[in-house]
Motif scaffolding. Structure first.
Motif, PDB file in Angstrom:
ATOM      1  N   THR A 140      42.837  42.410  44.656  1.00 54.94           N
ATOM      2  CA  THR A 140      42.651  43.500  43.697  1.00 54.94           C
ATOM      3  C   THR A 140      42.219  44.786  44.382  1.00 54.94           C
ATOM      4  O   THR A 140      42.028  45.795  43.741  1.00 54.94           O
ATOM      5  N   LYS A 141      42.023  44.691  45.702  1.00 58.79           N
ATOM      6  CA  LYS A 141      41.614  45.852  46.497  1.00 58.79           C
ATOM      7  C   LYS A 141      40.341  46.483  45.969  1.00 58.79           C
ATOM      8  O   LYS A 141      40.209  47.700  45.873  1.00 58.79           O
ATOM      9  N   LYS A 142      39.415  45.649  45.585  1.00 58.01           N
ATOM     10  CA  LYS A 142      38.142  46.153  45.097  1.00 58.01           C
ATOM     11  C   LYS A 142      37.030  45.360  45.741  1.00 58.01           C
ATOM     12  O   LYS A 142      37.176  44.160  45.983  1.00 58.01           O
ATOM     13  N   MET A 143      35.917  46.002  45.952  1.00 60.03           N
ATOM     14  CA  MET A 143      34.696  45.331  46.422  1.00 60.03           C
ATOM     15  C   MET A 143      34.941  44.468  47.645  1.00 60.03           C
ATOM     16  O   MET A 143      34.388  43.385  47.771  1.00 60.03           O
ATOM     17  N   ILE A 144      35.776  44.954  48.535  1.00 66.24           N
ATOM     18  CA  ILE A 144      36.014  44.188  49.746  1.00 66.24           C
ATOM     19  C   ILE A 144      34.746  44.093  50.568  1.00 66.24           C
ATOM     20  O   ILE A 144      34.432  43.067  51.152  1.00 66.24           O
ATOM     21  N   PHE A 145      33.966  45.180  50.540  1.00 67.39           N
ATOM     22  CA  PHE A 145      32.715  45.174  51.294  1.00 67.39           C
ATOM     23  C   PHE A 145      31.793  44.064  50.801  1.00 67.39           C
ATOM     24  O   PHE A 145      31.251  43.290  51.587  1.00 67.39           O
ATOM     25  N   GLU A 146      31.641  43.971  49.481  1.00 66.56           N
ATOM     26  CA  GLU A 146      30.728  42.971  48.932  1.00 66.56           C
ATOM     27  C   GLU A 146      31.192  41.552  49.288  1.00 66.56           C
ATOM     28  O   GLU A 146      30.395  40.706  49.678  1.00 66.56           O
ATOM     29  N   ALA A 147      32.494  41.342  49.134  1.00 63.93           N
ATOM     30  CA  ALA A 147      33.011  40.002  49.417  1.00 63.93           C
ATOM     31  C   ALA A 147      32.809  39.638  50.882  1.00 63.93           C
ATOM     32  O   ALA A 147      32.407  38.520  51.216  1.00 63.93           O
ATOM     33  N   THR A 148      33.055  40.616  51.765  1.00 65.85           N
ATOM     34  CA  THR A 148      32.854  40.351  53.191  1.00 65.85           C
ATOM     35  C   THR A 148      31.385  40.074  53.467  1.00 65.85           C
ATOM     36  O   THR A 148      31.042  39.155  54.220  1.00 65.85           O
ATOM     37  N   ALA A 149      30.531  40.872  52.848  1.00 70.15           N
ATOM     38  CA  ALA A 149      29.101  40.681  53.062  1.00 70.15           C
ATOM     39  C   ALA A 149      28.673  39.301  52.593  1.00 70.15           C
ATOM     40  O   ALA A 149      27.843  38.645  53.228  1.00 70.15           O
ATOM     41  N   GLY A 206      22.091  36.857  45.504  1.00 66.91           N
ATOM     42  CA  GLY A 206      22.164  37.034  44.054  1.00 66.91           C
ATOM     43  C   GLY A 206      22.829  38.343  43.680  1.00 66.91           C
ATOM     44  O   GLY A 206      23.694  38.402  42.799  1.00 66.91           O
ATOM     45  N   TRP A 207      22.450  39.389  44.402  1.00 64.14           N
ATOM     46  CA  TRP A 207      23.021  40.701  44.112  1.00 64.14           C
ATOM     47  C   TRP A 207      24.523  40.707  44.359  1.00 64.14           C
ATOM     48  O   TRP A 207      25.309  41.205  43.547  1.00 64.14           O
ATOM     49  N   LEU A 208      24.930  40.094  45.478  1.00 66.54           N
ATOM     50  CA  LEU A 208      26.358  40.089  45.807  1.00 66.54           C
ATOM     51  C   LEU A 208      27.152  39.301  44.772  1.00 66.54           C
ATOM     52  O   LEU A 208      28.237  39.720  44.363  1.00 66.54           O
ATOM     53  N   ILE A 209      26.590  38.160  44.349  1.00 61.96           N
ATOM     54  CA  ILE A 209      27.320  37.373  43.355  1.00 61.96           C
ATOM     55  C   ILE A 209      27.459  38.172  42.067  1.00 61.96           C
ATOM     56  O   ILE A 209      28.525  38.204  41.443  1.00 61.96           O
ATOM     57  N   SER A 210      26.379  38.863  41.689  1.00 59.26           N
ATOM     58  CA  SER A 210      26.451  39.657  40.463  1.00 59.26           C
ATOM     59  C   SER A 210      27.494  40.760  40.587  1.00 59.26           C
ATOM     60  O   SER A 210      28.229  41.052  39.650  1.00 59.26           O
ATOM     61  N   ARG A 211      27.516  41.379  41.760  1.00 60.66           N
ATOM     62  CA  ARG A 211      28.509  42.430  41.980  1.00 60.66           C
ATOM     63  C   ARG A 211      29.922  41.848  41.899  1.00 60.66           C
ATOM     64  O   ARG A 211      30.800  42.403  41.258  1.00 60.66           O
ATOM     65  N   LEU A 212      30.105  40.735  42.573  1.00 56.06           N
ATOM     66  CA  LEU A 212      31.447  40.161  42.642  1.00 56.06           C
ATOM     67  C   LEU A 212      31.905  39.673  41.274  1.00 56.06           C
ATOM     68  O   LEU A 212      33.102  39.576  41.020  1.00 56.06           O
TER      69      LEU A 212
END
Lengths: 233, 883
Positions: free
Chosen positions: B593-602, B708-714
Motif C-alpha cells: 500500500t506504500k504506506k507506513m513503511i518506516f513503521e513496519a520496518t521498525a 505497542g505504539w508501532l502495532i497501533s500505528r500499523l
C-alpha cells in the motif's frame, strides 16, 4: 543447444509482447525443467564428484548448488527480459547477477529476524543459503524486470502476476519462501538429527517449495491456454 | 442504528454488559481450571497415624532379639539398634558427579573430584565407608525432598506451592519417631527444617534459606556450630544442612568458580568432621558407634535449576561412613555396586539407593519404629555397612567364620525386612481404607498375594532358623529366597505407590477441559455476534480478510506447537518466529500500500532485537566483564531508556493537556480519555515493574511501549485501506494477535521461562529483607507476569483509541464496541493457547517430562489466563465509561 532455444523463445515472445508476455505451456515446462535439472545436477555433482552432501557439509554443498543454479537461472530468464527492445541480453544477465547479492542480503536479514542462528560458525552457511534463496527469488526477477519498481511491486508485494512469465517468477519464488518457512518448523524438535540444524531443513523446504511453485506455474500456463481456447471458441 | 440499539438493549449501560460478559468468561475459566487441576495436580492423603514401639507385637516377625551384649536402656523397639549416634550432613543440591570420582563419567568436568575426602575414605578398605548414588523422586525441590526423606513417602506435586510457607509436617516422620523414642536431635543450617519440625529439636541453629544471593550465611553458621557440637554428648542425632552449593548453582551455575570454591570448602569441613569423629571413635568414647551420612537432597542441572525429574536433578548422592571398623561383605546378589579406579588409582565402589528407602533404613539402624507412611525398603548395602558390625570382635576373620557371620547378617536382614514389609502392608491397607481414592482392588490383591507368599515362606523358615551351626548351611539359600520375596513385595509396593501418586483423575480433567471448550465456544459466539452487529447490513461486506486468516493460522500454529515438549522448551524462539512472520507480512502489506513503511520496518527491527534478547535471557548471566569501565557502562546504560521513557511520558501528557487547554471539546472524546487513562495506569505499573526487574526493566518497558505504539500505528494501515467495509473482527484480529505475541515475547525477553526455576526469586526481596509470604508472592507475580500480561492487557485500549486521538470524533459507542471486541479477541487468543496447553497435558500425562516441563507450563499458562481474565474485567470497569 542454448542457441537453438534462444531462437525459439525470442520468436515466441515477440509475438506476445504487445500486452501480456505469454509463453506456451511447453516453453514454461521446458524452462522449469532446465531449472529443475540444474538443481538436480548440482546435487548429483555434490554427491558423486565432490562427495559432499547437504547434511554433512551444508556450506560447501549450498555453495555448489547456487554456483550451478545461478548461471542456469540468469541465462534462462534473461531470455524473457521484459524490456526486450531497450536492453540487450547481456544487460539482463548483468542485472540478474547484480540481483544476487541484493537478494542475499534481504534473505539473510529476514532469516536472522526469524531466528536463524548468528555467529562465526554459521556465517558461511547463512551466506550460502541466502545466495541460494536469492537465486530462487531475486535473480529471475532482476533478470526479467530489471529495476522496474512497478513490476517488482506487482509480483512480490501485491502478488498479482499477469502473464505466464510473471507466474514463472512469482509462484516458484513464493513457493521457495513459504517452503523455507515451513522447513524451519522441525528445527526445534528433539530428534537430534543433523539435518535439523540451520539451514539444512530450511533448504530442503525451500527447494521443495520451489519445485511445487514451478509445477503450479506450469499448471497455470496450461490452464490459461485451455481457457483461452474456450474463449476463442 | 443497529449498533446503538444493541448497545442500549443489551443492558442499561455498555459497561455493565461488557463486565458481565468478561466476568462470565472469567468464572468459566476458573471453574474449568479448578476442576482440571484437581484431577491433574496430584494430591496424597496424609494419614494422621503414628507408629508405636508396641505395634511390633502385631507383626508376624516375632519380637526382636535381645542384644547379646545387654542393652543399655533395656528396650529394643522394632529392630535391634545398630548405631548409637547419627551425624547427617545434608549438602543441598549435591549432584552425583560432585561426589563420585570423575572416572565414572565420560568426561572430566571442572567441578568433579572436589570432594576428595569422600573418595579417600570410600576407597580405604579398613574404613567402613561407601558412596551411594541416591535417586530422588521428583519433584526435586528441597522442601519436597526433606519431606520425602523424613516420611519415607512420595510427596506430590501439589505440595510445591507450600515450598514458600514450609508448613510443619503432620504426617509421621523420622524426626518425630526419634523424639518419640528419646533421641535428642540437634539441627543446624537451613531453616526449612525448623519450619517442618517446629517442636522437635533439642537444639537448633537455623539460618534463613531464602536469600538465594547469599552463599555463605547458612554455611558459615553450620561450620561454626558443627565441630564444637561434635564434642558434645547431649545429642543422638545431628543434622547439618548446608545451602551454599544450591545457591551457587542458582546464581552462577554449576560450572563456575564460586561452585568450585564451595565444594573445596566442603571438602575441608568434611575432613575436619571425620577427623573429630575418628579421634573419638575408640572403645567407650563418644563416637564409638556413630554413623556419618553426607548426603544431597536432590541434584541440579548445569544451570543450577532443579525441581523436575531429569536425571541430573534426580541423581544425588549419599556417603555413609561407620566409625566401627570392619563391615561384612554382602553377597553379590544384594549388591548392585560398580567399582572403578579414581584418578589417584584408588578403587572406589558406588552402590545405589532410592531416597524413598532412606527413612526406613535409618529407622532400622537406629532401632526406632519406621514412620507410619514409609513405603521404602531397608537398603541392604547401607544396612550391611553398619549392621554388619555387631559382635564382630567375637569372631575371627577366618573364611568359615565369615560365612557364618554373613548368614547371621542375612538372618538379621530378613527379620528387618519382615518388619519392614509388615509396616508397609499395614500402611497401604489403612491408606486404602481411609482415603477417598485408594489403591485399586486388583493392585491390592496382587500385592497382598506377594506379601502372603513372603510371610508363608518365612513361617516355613522359622523352624529351620532356630538351628545353629553346620545344620543351617542349607538355610543360606532359603534365607536368600526369603529376602528376595520381601524385596519383591516392597519393590512392587513402591512401584504401585509411584503410579498411584502420579495417577490422574481423568473424569475431572475431562470435565474441566470440556468447560474450557465451552467457554471458548461462548467467546467465539459473542465475538461473532458483535461482529455481525457492527457490520452495516446494507452494504456488501467481506467479514473474512487476509489478516484474519493469517492471525488464525498463527494462533493455531502457536497453540498446536504446545503439543510437543520440544516446542515448549523453545517457546521463546517459537513465539518470536511467529511474531517475525506476522511482522514481515505486515511489512509486505505496507510496501504494497506504500504506506507506513518506516513503521513496519521498525517493527521488524524491534522483533529482531527481541530475538537476540531472548537468546541472551535464556543463558544465565555469566561472569561479569572484567573491565571496570565496561561495568560502569553496563550499569549506566539502563538510564538511557529510562530517560527516553520519561520523555515519552512527558510528551504524551503534555499533548493531552495541551489539547485540553485549547480545545475543550477534545476532552469529551472517548478516545482521548482512554489514552490518558491508559497512559496513567501504564506509567504506574511500569515503574513498579522496572524496580522489580532490575537493570533490564527500562529496556523492556521501552520495547513494550515502542512495540505497542508501532502495532497501533500499523493498525491504521488496514483501517485506512479497508475503511468500513470489513467487520471489526477482520480489522482487529491481526493487530491483537501481534499484540499478544509481542506480550509473550516480552515474557521470554525479560529472562523468564515456564519453569519454577525461571521465577526470579530475587524480585520478591525488593524492599523486603525478611521473608513474608503474601507481599512477596504478590511481588513475584507482578514481576513474572508484569510485562507479558499486566501491561499488555491494561494497555490494549491504546490500540483502539489510537485512531481517534487524532481523527475526527467518532461515536463513542462505536469505539466502545470496538474496545469490547478487541478485549474479546485478546481473551480468546489467551484462552485458545491455554486450552491447547491443557490438551497437551492431557495427552502427555504419562510423559517423562510431565513434572519437569508440562506441569510448570500448565501452571504458568493457567495463572496467566486467570490473571488476564481478571485484568480484562477490571479494564472493562475502568475504560467502559460513556461520556
Amino acid at each position: 543447444m542454448k542457441n537453438k532455444k534462444k531462437g525459439h523463445n525470442i520468436k515466441d515472445i515477440t509475438r506476445g509482447d504487445a500486452v501480456v508476455q505469454n509463453l506456451s505451456p511447453s516453453k514454461v515446462l521446458l524452462s522449469h525443467l532446465i531449472c529443475g535439472i540444474g538443481l538436480a545436477s548440482s546435487f548429483w555433482l555434490a554427491i558423486n564428484i565432490y562427495s559432499i552432501n547437504l547434511i554433512d557439509n551444508p556450506a560447501s554443498t549450498l555453495r555448489l548448488i547456487w554456483l550451478i543454479e545461478v548461471p542456469v537461472v540468469v541465462l534462462l530468464y534473461s531470455l524473457f527480459r521484459k524490456d526486450m527492445n531497450q536492453s540487450s541480453y547481456l544487460k539482463a544477465v548483468a542485472r540478474g547477477l547484480l540481483g544476487l547479492p541484493v537478494g542475499a542480503v534481504v534473505h539473510a536479514l529476514g532469516a536472522i529476524v526469524l531466528g536463524a542462528p548468528v555467529g562465526t560458525q554459521y556465517f558461511l552457511r547463512t551466506l550460502n543459503w541466502s545466495l541460494l534463496m536469492s537465486t530462487f527469488t531475486f535473480v529471475p526477477a532482476a533478470s526479467v524486470y530489471g529495476s522496474s519498481w512497478v513490476d517488482w511491486h506487482r509480483i512480490f508485494a501485491q502478488t498479482k502476476p499477469i502473464g505466464s512469465i510473471d507466474y514463472m517468477i512469482c509462484l516458484p519464488a513464493h513457493g521457495a519462501v513459504i517452503g523455507g518457512w515451513f522447513g524451519a518448523w522441525p528445527m526445534p524438535l528433539d530428534w537430534e538429527r543433523t539435518w535439523q540444524e540451520w539451514p539444512i531443513c530450511v533448504t530442503y523446504g525451500a527447494i521443495i517449495g520451489y519445485l511445487v511453485g514451478m509445477l503450479a506455474s506450469f499448471c497455470s500456463a496450461v490452464f490459461r491456454v485451455s481457457s483461452q481456447h474456450v474463449k476463442g471458441d | 442504528m443497529a449498533v446503538t440499539e444493541w448497545w442500549k438493549n443489551t443492558s442499561c449501560g455498555g459497561r455493565r454488559s461488557a463486565f458481565m460478559v468478561f466476568f462470565l468468561v472469567l468464572l468459566l475459566h476458573c471453574i474449568a481450571i479448578l476442576l482440571f487441576t484437581s484431577g491433574f495436580l496430584l494430591t496424597r492423603t496424609e494419614l494422621p497415624h503414628h507408629s508405636q514401639c508396641s505395634d511390633v507385637s502385631q507383626s508376624p516377625c516375632g519380637l526382636p532379639d535381645r542384644s547379646p551384649q545387654g542393652d543399655h536402656d533395656g528396650v529394643t523397639c522394632w529392630t535391634k539398634p545398630a548405631v548409637d549416634r547419627l551425624v547427617i550432613i545434608v549438602l543441598d543440591a549435591l549432584r552425583f558427579d560432585f561426589v563420585a570420582p570423575s572416572t565414572f563419567f565420560e568426561e572430566k568436568k571442572p567441578w568433579m573430584d572436589k570432594l576428595q575426602v569422600l573418595h579417600k575414605f570410600a576407597s580405604e578398605s579398613e574404613s567402613a565407608a561407601r558412596i551411594f548414588k541416591a535417586i530422588a523422586d521428583p519433584p526435586t525441590t528441597s522442601l519436597q525432598r526433606l519431606k520425602g526423606l523424613t516420611t519415607g513417602g512420595l510427596p506430590t506435586f501439589i505440595d510445591i506451592g507450600n515450598s514458600f510457607g514450609a508448613p510443619a509436617i503432620v504426617e509421621d516422620n523420622l524426626i518425630h519417631q526419634l523424639v518419640q523414642n528419646g533421641k535428642r536431635v540437634v539441627m543446624m543450617g537451613d531453616d526449612t527444617w525448623t519450619q517442618l519440625f517446629p517442636h522437635h529439636f533439642n537444639k537448633s541453629y537455623p539460618y534463613p534459606s531464602f536469600n538465594v544471593k547469599d552463599l555463605d550465611t547458612v554455611d558459615n553458621g553450620c561450620i561454626s556450630h558443627l565441630i564444637p557440637t561434635l564434642y558434645d554428648d547431649d545429642w543422638d542425632v545431628l543434622i547439618a544442612h548446608f545451602l551454599g552449593v544450591d545457591h551457587a548453582g542458582h546464581i552462577f551455575g554449576v560450572d563456575s568458580v564460586q561452585m568450585i570454591e564451595k565444594l573445596q570448602q566442603y571438602n575441608e569441613q568434611l575432613e575436619k568432621v571425620v577427623e573429630v569423629l575418628q579421634s573419638q571413635a575408640g572403645r567407650g568414647s563418644l563416637h564409638e558407634n556413630t554413623l556419618l551420612l553426607v548426603m544431597g537432597d536432590h541434584g541440579q542441572t548445569i544451570n543450577g535449576d532443579h525441581g523436575g525429574g531429569s536425571a541430573e536433578e534426580v541423581d544425588t548422592s549419599i556417603f555413609a561412613m561407620s566409625l566401627r571398623k570392619p563391615s561384612i561383605t554382602v553377597p553379590p546378589e544384594f549388591d548392585a555396586s560398580s567399582c572403578k579406579l579414581d584418578l589417584d588409582g584408588r578403587e572406589v565402589c558406588i552402590s545405589s539407593i532410592e531416597q524413598l528407602d532412606f527413612a526406613a533404613t535409618v529407622s532400622a539402624l537406629l532401632g526406632i519404629p519406621f514412620p507410619y507412611g514409609s513405603i521404602g525398603r531397608v537398603n541392604p548395602m547401607l544396612y550391611a555397612l553398619v549392621a554388619g558390625t555387631w559382635n564382630l570382635e567375637d569372631y575371627d576373620m577366618s573364611s568359615s567364620q565369615s560365612q557364618l557371620k554373613l548368614e547371621e547378617w542375612m538372618h538379621n536382614y530378613a527379620k528387618v525386612l519382615c518388619i519392614n514389609s509388615w509396616q508397609v502392608k499395614k500402611y497401604i491397607d489403612v491408606y486404602t481404607a481411609s482415603s477417598v481414592i485408594g489403591f485399586s482392588v486388583d493392585d491390592l490383591k496382587h500385592v497382598a498375594d506377594m506379601y502372603a507368599q513372603a510371610v508363608n515362606w518365612s513361617d516355613s523358615l522359622h523352624d529351620v532358623a532356630s538351628c545353629k551351626d553346620e545344620a543351617c548351611r542349607t538355610s543360606f539359600d532359603a534365607l536368600k529366597k526369603q529376602i528376595d520375596l520381601y524385596s519383591n513385595f516392597l519393590a512392587s509396593v513402591a512401584e504401585l505407590a509411584r503410579t498411584k501418586f502420579t495417577e490422574f483423575n481423568l473424569r475431572m480433567m475431562g470435565i474441566g477441559f470440556g468447560i474450557l471448550l465451552i467457554s471458548i465456544f461462548i467467546h467465539v459466539l459473542v465475538i461473532k455476534r458483535v461482529d455481525d452487529i457492527t457490520v452495516f447490513p446494507s452494504r456488501e461486506t467481506s467479514s473474512v480478510s487476509f489478516g484474519l486468516i493469517v492471525s488464525c493460522t498463527i494462533v493455531t500454529a502457536r497453540a498446536c506447537s504446545f503439543l510437543s515438549n520440544s516446542y515448549i522448551l523453545e517457546e521463546g524462539k517459537m513465539t518470536n518466529f511467529l511474531l517475525a512472520s506476522i511482522g514481515m507480512l505486515g511489512l509486505r502489506h505496507s510496501i504494497m500500500t506504500k504506506k507506513m513503511i518506516f513503521e513496519a520496518t521498525a517493527f521488524v527491527f524491534l522483533i529482531s532485537i527481541l530475538r537476540f534478547t531472548i537468546e541472551l535471557g535464556l543463558s544465565k548471566p555469566q561472569e561479569v566483564l572484567d573491565f571496570h569501565s565496561w561495568m560502569y557502562v553496563a550499569d549506566l546504560m539502563p538510564i538511557v531508556p529510562l530517560i527516553i521513557l520519561a520523555c515519552l511520558l512527558y510528551k504524551s501528557i503534555a499533548c493531552s493537556s495541551f489539547l485540553q487547554f485549547f480545545e475543550e471539546v477534545e476532552i469529551s472524546k472517548w478516545g482521548e480519555m482512554a489514552v490518558m487513562k491508559a497512559v496513567a495506569i501504564l506509567s504506574v505499573w511500569s515503574s513498579t515493574l522496572m524496580i522489580l526487574s532490575g537493570k533490564q526493566g527500562p529496556w523492556i518497558a521501552l520495547a513494550s511501549v515502542v512495540g505497542g505504539w508501532l502495532i497501533s500505528r500499523l493498525k491504521g494501515l488496514e483501517q485506512d485501506n479497508k475503511n468500513a467495509t470489513t467487520g471489526l473482527l477482520a480489522l482487529y484480529s491481526s493487530p491483537v494477535t501481534q499484540w499478544s505475541l509481542l506480550a509473550s515475547c516480552l515474557f521470554f525477553c525479560s529472562g523468564h521461562w515456564c519453569a519454577f526455576d525461571g521465577l526470579r526469586y530475587a524480585a520478591a526481596f525488593v524492599g523486603f529483607d525478611e521473608f513474608t509470604i503474601i507481599p512477596q508472592a504478590i511481588l513475584l507475580t507482578i514481576e513474572t507476569y508484569g510485562f507479558s500480561h499486566i501491561l499488555p492487557t491494561l494497555g490494549l485500549p491504546i490500540l483502539v483509541a489510537y485512531k481517534y486521538s487524532s481523527n475526527e470524533a467518532k461515536q463513542t459507542r462505536q469505539s466502545l464496541i470496538q474496545l469490547f471486541q478487541v478485549y474479546l479477541i485478546y481473551g480468546l487468543i489467551m484462552a485458545v493457547t491455554t486450552t491447547f496447553t491443557v490438551l497437551c497435558v492431557i495427552i502427555q500425562k504419562r510423559h517423562l517430562m510431565v513434572w519437569g516441563l508440562f506441569a510448570p507450563k500448565f501452571v504458568f499458562d493457567v495463572v496467566g489466563l486467570i490473571l488476564t481474565d481478571a485484568l480484562i474485567c477490571v479494564s472493562s470497569v475502568f475504560y467502559f465509561i460513556q461520556t
